[in-house]
Design an enzyme around this catalytic site. Structure first.
Site, PDB file in Angstrom:
ATOM      1  N   CYS A 183     104.350 100.168 101.364  1.00  0.00           N
ATOM      2  CA  CYS A 183     105.502  99.649 100.744  1.00  0.00           C
ATOM      3  C   CYS A 183     104.876  98.503 100.055  1.00  0.00           C
ATOM      4  O   CYS A 183     103.675  98.325  99.745  1.00  0.00           O
ATOM      5  CB  CYS A 183     106.515  99.160 102.019  1.00  0.00           C
ATOM      6  SG  CYS A 183     105.805  97.852 103.104  1.00  0.00           S
ATOM      7  N   ASN A 204     103.617  95.704 103.099  1.00  0.00           N
ATOM      8  CA  ASN A 204     102.932  95.899 104.390  1.00  0.00           C
ATOM      9  C   ASN A 204     103.193  94.869 105.608  1.00  0.00           C
ATOM     10  O   ASN A 204     102.547  94.932 106.514  1.00  0.00           O
ATOM     11  CB  ASN A 204     101.609  96.027 104.197  1.00  0.00           C
ATOM     12  CG  ASN A 204     100.811  96.834 105.271  1.00  0.00           C
ATOM     13  OD1 ASN A 204      99.545  96.486 105.536  1.00  0.00           O
ATOM     14  ND2 ASN A 204     101.411  97.969 105.799  1.00  0.00           N
ATOM     15  N   CYS A 260     106.833  94.683 106.518  1.00  0.00           N
ATOM     16  CA  CYS A 260     108.132  95.249 107.179  1.00  0.00           C
ATOM     17  C   CYS A 260     108.150  96.763 107.163  1.00  0.00           C
ATOM     18  O   CYS A 260     107.899  97.457 108.260  1.00  0.00           O
ATOM     19  CB  CYS A 260     109.393  94.761 106.265  1.00  0.00           C
ATOM     20  SG  CYS A 260     109.636  93.000 106.221  1.00  0.00           S
ATOM     21  N   ARG A 261     108.298  97.538 106.054  1.00  0.00           N
ATOM     22  CA  ARG A 261     108.783  99.062 106.006  1.00  0.00           C
ATOM     23  C   ARG A 261     107.641  99.816 106.622  1.00  0.00           C
ATOM     24  O   ARG A 261     107.742 100.792 107.409  1.00  0.00           O
ATOM     25  CB  ARG A 261     109.400  99.448 104.841  1.00  0.00           C
ATOM     26  CG  ARG A 261     110.769  98.838 104.620  1.00  0.00           C
ATOM     27  CD  ARG A 261     111.445  98.989 103.063  1.00  0.00           C
ATOM     28  NE  ARG A 261     110.213  98.383 102.199  1.00  0.00           N
ATOM     29  CZ  ARG A 261     110.259  98.450 100.786  1.00  0.00           C
ATOM     30  NH1 ARG A 261     111.218  99.033 100.368  1.00  0.00           N
ATOM     31  NH2 ARG A 261     109.436  97.797 100.191  1.00  0.00           N
ATOM     32  N   SER A 262     106.518  99.632 105.994  1.00  0.00           N
ATOM     33  CA  SER A 262     105.454 100.589 106.243  1.00  0.00           C
ATOM     34  C   SER A 262     104.821 100.424 107.363  1.00  0.00           C
ATOM     35  O   SER A 262     104.722 101.434 108.082  1.00  0.00           O
ATOM     36  CB  SER A 262     104.298 100.697 104.960  1.00  0.00           C
ATOM     37  OG  SER A 262     103.676  99.360 104.949  1.00  0.00           O
ATOM     38  N   ASP A 285     114.576  97.185 100.648  1.00  0.00           N
ATOM     39  CA  ASP A 285     113.503  96.526 101.320  1.00  0.00           C
ATOM     40  C   ASP A 285     114.386  95.538 102.204  1.00  0.00           C
ATOM     41  O   ASP A 285     115.151  94.744 101.762  1.00  0.00           O
ATOM     42  CB  ASP A 285     113.024  95.564 100.206  1.00  0.00           C
ATOM     43  CG  ASP A 285     111.733  95.137 100.639  1.00  0.00           C
ATOM     44  OD1 ASP A 285     111.610  94.680 101.905  1.00  0.00           O
ATOM     45  OD2 ASP A 285     110.896  94.869  99.765  1.00  0.00           O
TER      46      ASP A 285
HETATM   47  P1  4NP Z   1     107.917  95.282 102.731  1.00  0.00           P
HETATM   48  O1  4NP Z   1     108.675  94.089 102.584  1.00  0.00           O
HETATM   49  O2  4NP Z   1     107.400  95.873 101.449  1.00  0.00           O
HETATM   50  O3  4NP Z   1     108.708  96.135 103.660  1.00  0.00           O
HETATM   51  O4  4NP Z   1     106.851  95.015 103.776  1.00  0.00           O
HETATM   52  C1  4NP Z   1     108.152  93.048 101.615  1.00  0.00           C
HETATM   53  C2  4NP Z   1     107.419  91.811 102.214  1.00  0.00           C
HETATM   54  C3  4NP Z   1     106.941  90.819 101.640  1.00  0.00           C
HETATM   55  C4  4NP Z   1     107.134  90.788 100.444  1.00  0.00           C
HETATM   56  C5  4NP Z   1     107.990  91.862  99.772  1.00  0.00           C
HETATM   57  C6  4NP Z   1     108.469  92.808 100.407  1.00  0.00           C
HETATM   58  N1  4NP Z   1     106.475  89.754  99.487  1.00  0.00           N
HETATM   59  O5  4NP Z   1     106.810  89.815  98.109  1.00  0.00           O
HETATM   60  O6  4NP Z   1     105.977  88.973 100.010  1.00  0.00           O
END
Ligand code: 4NP
Length: 155
Positions: free
Chosen positions: A8, A11, A13-15, A126
């Protein structure tokens, strides 16, 4: 051994949710020896200084379902990961774009969208922005279940 990398943007949350849900699924079915499962980010936002842990609401949602992800720290996908993994699974279409930017292409057709294994192909929104980790968990669970069924039915 089937090697799967969930990817994702951050890294955190989702992945990681997909990584640890899928790990639990294969363990519960006694299939863990057949799989190597990990997760990574397309961005370096969370992957500096050893990497940030899983975002607390995602961690809590996994814990509610009896899943621990305490060991996980965010890492960024590398070009070498393309050869290391059999499947590289993005959570949303923009992740696929990010993966291809880093791998330089997908000549072996390994890069897939998680929900493309279900009968409702879609992006997983997200939760970093939506704040709804219940929907995220349920969708990722459905995607992981369909992915495992797809792989196991081919074996
Ligand atoms: P993820 O969510 O892609 O599901 O892990 C996010 C976590 C952090 C950020 C973006 C998306 N960020 O920009 O820090």
């Amino acid at each position: 051994m089937k090697k799967i990398l969930f990817v994702c943007l951050g890294n955190i949350c989702r992945s990681p949710m997909a990584e640890f849900i899928f790990k639990k699924m294969v363990k519960d079915k006694g299939l863990d020896a057949k799989y190597h499962i990990a997760s990574a980010a397309t961005s370096d936002e969370e992957a500096y200084d050893g990497g940030n842990p899983v975002y607390p609401p995602a961690r809590r949602k996994l814990a509610e379902n009896g899943i621990s992800c305490d060991v996980k720290r965010a890492v960024q996908i590398t070009k070498a990961d393309y050869e290391r993994y059999d499947l590289i699974i993005g959570m949303e279409q923009s992740n696929i774009t990010g993966i291809l930017r880093i791998t330089g292409g997908d000549p072996e057709n390994k890069v897939k969208l998680l929900m493309s294994y279900t009968d409702t192909p879609k992006d997983i929104a997200d939760p970093w922005y939506s704040g709804n980790f219940d929907i995220t968990y349920d969708e990722i669970y459905r995607g992981c279940k369909a992915l495992l069924e797809h792989i196991e039915s081919a074996n």
